[in-house]
Motif scaffolding. Structure first.
Motif, PDB file in Angstrom:
ATOM      1  N   ALA A  61       0.849  -1.191   0.000  1.00 23.70           N
ATOM      2  CA  ALA A  61       0.000   0.000   0.000  1.00 23.70           C
ATOM      3  C   ALA A  61       0.886   1.243   0.000  1.00 23.70           C
ATOM      4  O   ALA A  61       1.829   1.350   0.784  1.00 23.70           O
ATOM      5  N   LEU A  62       0.571   2.183  -0.880  1.00 23.79           N
ATOM      6  CA  LEU A  62       1.350   3.398  -1.082  1.00 23.79           C
ATOM      7  C   LEU A  62       0.561   4.604  -0.587  1.00 23.79           C
ATOM      8  O   LEU A  62      -0.634   4.735  -0.872  1.00 23.79           O
ATOM      9  N   ASN A  63       1.222   5.490   0.160  1.00 23.78           N
ATOM     10  CA  ASN A  63       0.615   6.749   0.568  1.00 23.78           C
ATOM     11  C   ASN A  63       0.679   7.716  -0.608  1.00 23.78           C
ATOM     12  O   ASN A  63       1.749   8.197  -0.978  1.00 23.78           O
ATOM     13  N   GLY A  87       4.610   9.023  -0.755  1.00 27.06           N
ATOM     14  CA  GLY A  87       5.373   8.128  -1.607  1.00 27.06           C
ATOM     15  C   GLY A  87       5.963   6.920  -0.894  1.00 27.06           C
ATOM     16  O   GLY A  87       6.549   6.055  -1.554  1.00 27.06           O
ATOM     17  N   GLN A  88       5.812   6.829   0.420  1.00 28.78           N
ATOM     18  CA  GLN A  88       6.287   5.650   1.136  1.00 28.78           C
ATOM     19  C   GLN A  88       5.214   4.571   1.153  1.00 28.78           C
ATOM     20  O   GLN A  88       4.025   4.834   0.985  1.00 28.78           O
ATOM     21  N   LEU A  89       5.660   3.302   1.370  1.00 23.96           N
ATOM     22  CA  LEU A  89       4.765   2.156   1.340  1.00 23.96           C
ATOM     23  C   LEU A  89       4.864   1.355   2.622  1.00 23.96           C
ATOM     24  O   LEU A  89       5.796   1.509   3.412  1.00 23.96           O
ATOM     25  N   TRP A  90       3.890   0.460   2.805  1.00 28.83           N
ATOM     26  CA  TRP A  90       4.042  -0.624   3.778  1.00 28.83           C
ATOM     27  C   TRP A  90       3.714  -1.922   3.063  1.00 28.83           C
ATOM     28  O   TRP A  90       2.960  -1.954   2.098  1.00 28.83           O
ATOM     29  N   PHE A  91       4.319  -3.005   3.549  1.00 30.92           N
ATOM     30  CA  PHE A  91       4.211  -4.303   2.893  1.00 30.92           C
ATOM     31  C   PHE A  91       3.840  -5.370   3.908  1.00 30.92           C
ATOM     32  O   PHE A  91       4.353  -5.389   5.025  1.00 30.92           O
ATOM     33  N   CYS A  92       2.939  -6.287   3.499  1.00 28.88           N
ATOM     34  CA  CYS A  92       2.557  -7.415   4.346  1.00 28.88           C
ATOM     35  C   CYS A  92       2.578  -8.695   3.510  1.00 28.88           C
ATOM     36  O   CYS A  92       1.930  -8.760   2.457  1.00 28.88           O
ATOM     37  N   PRO A 139      12.097   4.140  -4.436  1.00 25.30           N
ATOM     38  CA  PRO A 139      11.584   4.755  -5.670  1.00 25.30           C
ATOM     39  C   PRO A 139      11.135   3.737  -6.716  1.00 25.30           C
ATOM     40  O   PRO A 139      10.160   3.984  -7.441  1.00 25.30           O
ATOM     41  N   GLN A 140      11.838   2.590  -6.799  1.00 24.46           N
ATOM     42  CA  GLN A 140      11.451   1.593  -7.802  1.00 24.46           C
ATOM     43  C   GLN A 140      10.072   1.022  -7.502  1.00 24.46           C
ATOM     44  O   GLN A 140       9.233   0.875  -8.401  1.00 24.46           O
ATOM     45  N   LEU A 141       9.835   0.668  -6.224  1.00 23.73           N
ATOM     46  CA  LEU A 141       8.526   0.136  -5.859  1.00 23.73           C
ATOM     47  C   LEU A 141       7.435   1.182  -6.068  1.00 23.73           C
ATOM     48  O   LEU A 141       6.350   0.870  -6.586  1.00 23.73           O
ATOM     49  N   GLU A 142       7.706   2.406  -5.651  1.00 23.31           N
ATOM     50  CA  GLU A 142       6.718   3.473  -5.848  1.00 23.31           C
ATOM     51  C   GLU A 142       6.391   3.633  -7.328  1.00 23.31           C
ATOM     52  O   GLU A 142       5.211   3.751  -7.717  1.00 23.31           O
TER      53      GLU A 142
END
Length: 300
Positions: A61-63, A87-92, A139-142
């Motif tokens: 999920a990306l903010n 632009g930051q994310l969290w991962f589960c 940045p790549q994931l975003e």
């Protein structure tokens, strides 16, 4: 037009589907575009208070807001304040539970990725354990999340090959950012499943207990051929995969039958039994009483 979320959230305790984004405005979704291993949604949520949820796929999920989002998450059994910068994310990882309390409105773009996609990226014999991670600055994931979101917003005009290329690149980045090799002591010994593989398989079973689980599906999550997986699973737990699944279904049925308004036919359908008679026969063999007798005894 506002749509509904198609993310397969389930409650960890019951494996019941949960519409965890019911209050969200879904502005774009890849549902209906025929993307088999990746799903994308873009929207805005006024708040989010969820407890012990899991997703049947890896979840990013990306903010997307221009300001930071601060919320409370339960990490290692304790509440922790999390801040996601723009632009930051969290991962589960797939099958891992999470609890979040978000009181502020938030714009998001989310992507779910099938575990099988990561296993193909890893290749035969590779082993990675994925870690739930917050405040990810990559940045790549975003870029990949935003590219998939843009493709979904436009209705998938670039075609399946383009989407698969993005999903493959995303899988590579996920493995690189969140995957760790288990230490030697945790690797497979004597033909058993490694702890990581066993954890993933057991999480899949709990998340999809009412579905038509196959040895092939469980083997894919473990990264093994079906024959190798079946042998390794039995050496690890002492029972065949189908026996473990049936035991877990019966245990879950027993738990559901403790509710005062329990309906035996509904329980049978929810847990993948062919009919009520099928559940009754196996339940009595396992516990010595029929479901009806058990429900009446618990209601006293």
């Amino acid at each position: 037009m506002r749509g509904r979320s198609a993310v397969p959230f389930v409650a960890s305790s019951s494996s019941e589907p949960v519409d965890a984004l019911a209050s969200a405005r879904i502005d774009a979704s890849s549902a209906g575009l025929g993307w088999p291993e990746v799903h994308v949604e873009v929207g805005r949520n006024p708040s989010w208070d969820v407890h012990d949820l899991t997703v049947r796929a890896h979840y990013l999920a990306l903010n997307t807001d221009p300001h930071a989002l601060t919320f409370e998450a339960r990490v290692d059994g304790r509440p922790r304040e999390i801040t996601l910068a723009p632009g930051q994310l969290w991962f589960c990882p797939a099958g891992e539970s999470f609890t979040h309390r978000v009181t502020a409105p938030a714009g998001f773009a989310l992507v779910t990725l099938a575990p099988e996609k990561l296993l193909r990226v890893l290749g035969e014999g590779e082993e990675r354990e994925l870690r739930r991670t917050y405040a990810v600055d990559c940045p790549q994931l975003e870029h990949l999340v935003r590219a998939l979101s843009a493709e979904a917003e436009r209705g998938g005009p670039s075609g399946a090959l383009f989407v698969d290329a993005l999903a493959t690149a995303l899988a590579v980045q996920v493995v690189g950012a969140f995957g760790v090799k288990p230490p030697p002591a945790r690797a497979a010994r004597g033909g058993d499943l490694s702890r990581g593989a066993l954890r993933r398989v057991l999480a899949l079973v709990e998340a999809e207990l009412g579905d038509a689980l196959t040895v092939e599906r469980m083997a894919a999550v473990a990264g093994l051929s079906p024959a190798h997986f079946a042998r390794a699973f039995k050496r690890s737990l002492g029972v065949a995969p189908h026996q473990h699944v049936m035991r877990r279904r019966l245990e879950r049925a027993r738990l559901l039958l403790e509710a005062r308004d329990a309906d035996i036919l509904n329980v049978a359908r929810r847990l993948g039994f062919s009919d009520q008679a099928h559940l009754t026969r196996l339940f009595k063999r396992e516990f010595g009483v029929t479901p009806g007798q058990y429900a009446r005894e618990r209601a006293r």
